[in-house]
Design a protein around this motif. Structure first.
Motif, PDB file in Angstrom:
ATOM      1  N   GLY A 197      44.631  41.648  -8.657  1.00 54.83           N
ATOM      2  CA  GLY A 197      45.822  42.447  -8.412  1.00 54.83           C
ATOM      3  C   GLY A 197      45.594  43.938  -8.497  1.00 54.83           C
ATOM      4  O   GLY A 197      46.252  44.641  -9.262  1.00 54.83           O
ATOM      5  N   ARG A 214      48.554  46.001  -8.039  1.00 55.95           N
ATOM      6  CA  ARG A 214      49.532  45.991  -9.122  1.00 55.95           C
ATOM      7  C   ARG A 214      49.163  47.004 -10.207  1.00 55.95           C
ATOM      8  O   ARG A 214      50.018  47.719 -10.727  1.00 55.95           O
ATOM      9  CB  ARG A 214      49.623  44.591  -9.745  1.00 55.95           C
ATOM     10  CG  ARG A 214      50.127  43.517  -8.802  1.00 55.95           C
ATOM     11  CD  ARG A 214      50.136  42.177  -9.510  1.00 55.95           C
ATOM     12  NE  ARG A 214      50.503  41.083  -8.627  1.00 55.95           N
ATOM     13  CZ  ARG A 214      51.756  40.676  -8.411  1.00 55.95           C
ATOM     14  NH1 ARG A 214      52.753  41.296  -9.017  1.00 55.95           N
ATOM     15  NH2 ARG A 214      52.009  39.664  -7.603  1.00 55.95           N
ATOM     16  N   GLY A 244      49.502  51.325  -8.300  1.00 58.21           N
ATOM     17  CA  GLY A 244      50.434  51.056  -7.221  1.00 58.21           C
ATOM     18  C   GLY A 244      50.936  52.302  -6.524  1.00 58.21           C
ATOM     19  O   GLY A 244      50.654  53.433  -6.931  1.00 58.21           O
ATOM     20  N   ALA A 268      51.706  44.925 -15.385  1.00 53.80           N
ATOM     21  CA  ALA A 268      51.396  44.124 -14.199  1.00 53.80           C
ATOM     22  C   ALA A 268      50.873  42.739 -14.533  1.00 53.80           C
ATOM     23  O   ALA A 268      50.871  41.852 -13.695  1.00 53.80           O
ATOM     24  CB  ALA A 268      50.370  44.851 -13.324  1.00 53.80           C
TER      25      ALA A 268
END
Length: 251
Positions: free
Chosen positions: A106, A109, A112, A179
């Motif tokens: 991610g 995430r 961002g 996240a």
């Protein structure tokens, strides 16, 4: 990334950089330049006393119930989300952060992007590679942006490309310590740096000539290239800018 910016520059907006030039030559000794320069516009190494808060002129907390505290060793312990106070409107640039967190994947995430209104932008994502990492180590997360794309990389490896619906949209960058979900204990952030491409005014550059007294910082043209004078000197016939890098640097 650590060590490239002294701790005394923490949370400052600074101007420095390396320039790149593209030229379209005209007639005679004239040339039209499209010159851009890479400038560091935000650099935060999170120095400060243990338990202190991140610089409020640089970061704004989002959401509630999270934490954001300096650990006293040049890192930010983050259990919530922090967004940049600045909205970046430059057409191209690079944001980079060294992060250690619970997430094994991610990249988008952990580091961002929001639009100017603070919302997740609409657009089309394209997965380029796996973004799984060892969550026990620091990793370098980065985003390169142009007027039409944002490209995430992880330790120098491109992992995601995003094409926003709004071309050239202003951007807010976010460190998302939340996240990892409900079981996340947050993340540590070692340093964040943002560089942008800005135009350079070369209108003051004069054609290089011998036997001219140049001052440090002067801009001179030689053939189709602009150079910045490194040290004050009086030019000699053999001291052409492309032959004496100790005295001239390309802009």
């Amino acid at each position: 990334m650590r060590g490239s910016v002294p701790r005394a520059l923490a949370a400052m907006v600074i101007v420095s950089g390396v320039a790149a030039a593209t030229w379209s030559a005209g007639r005679g000794d004239t040339a039209e330049a499209a010159v851009t320069e890479t400038r560091v516009v935000l650099s935060d190494d999170f120095s400060g006393d243990r338990g202190g808060e991140p610089d409020g002129d640089v970061w704004t907390a989002t959401g509630s119930g999270g934490t954001a505290r300096l650990d006293g060793e040049g890192r930010l312990a983050l259990g919530s989300a922090l967004r940049t106070e600045t909205i970046f409107e430059q057409e191209s640039g690079h944001v980079e952060a060294r992060i250690k967190g619970d997430r094994a994947d991610g990249a988008w995430r952990a580091l961002g992007v929001l639009d100017a209104s603070g919302r997740v932008p609409a657009g089309q994502p394209e997965i380029l590679a796996s973004d799984q990492v060892d969550s026990g180590d620091f990793h370098t997360y980065a985003i390169d942006w142009t007027p039409t794309t944002l490209t995430w990389s992880l330790d120098g490896r491109q992992v995601l490309r995003f094409t926003p619906e709004q071309k050239g949209m202003p951007k807010i960058f976010v460190l998302n310590g939340a996240a990892g979900g409900q079981n996340s204990s947050g993340m540590l952030v070692d340093q964040v740096e943002i560089t942008v491409q800005v135009p350079v005014d070369t209108s003051s550059a004069k054609q290089w000539k011998a036997f001219i007294a140049y001052k440090a910082g002067d801009l001179v043209k030689y053939r189709t290239v602009v150079y910045r004078v490194r040290e004050a000197h009086t030019s000699l016939p053999d001291w052409k800018p492309d032959l004496v890098p100790a005295l001239f640097e390309k802009v």
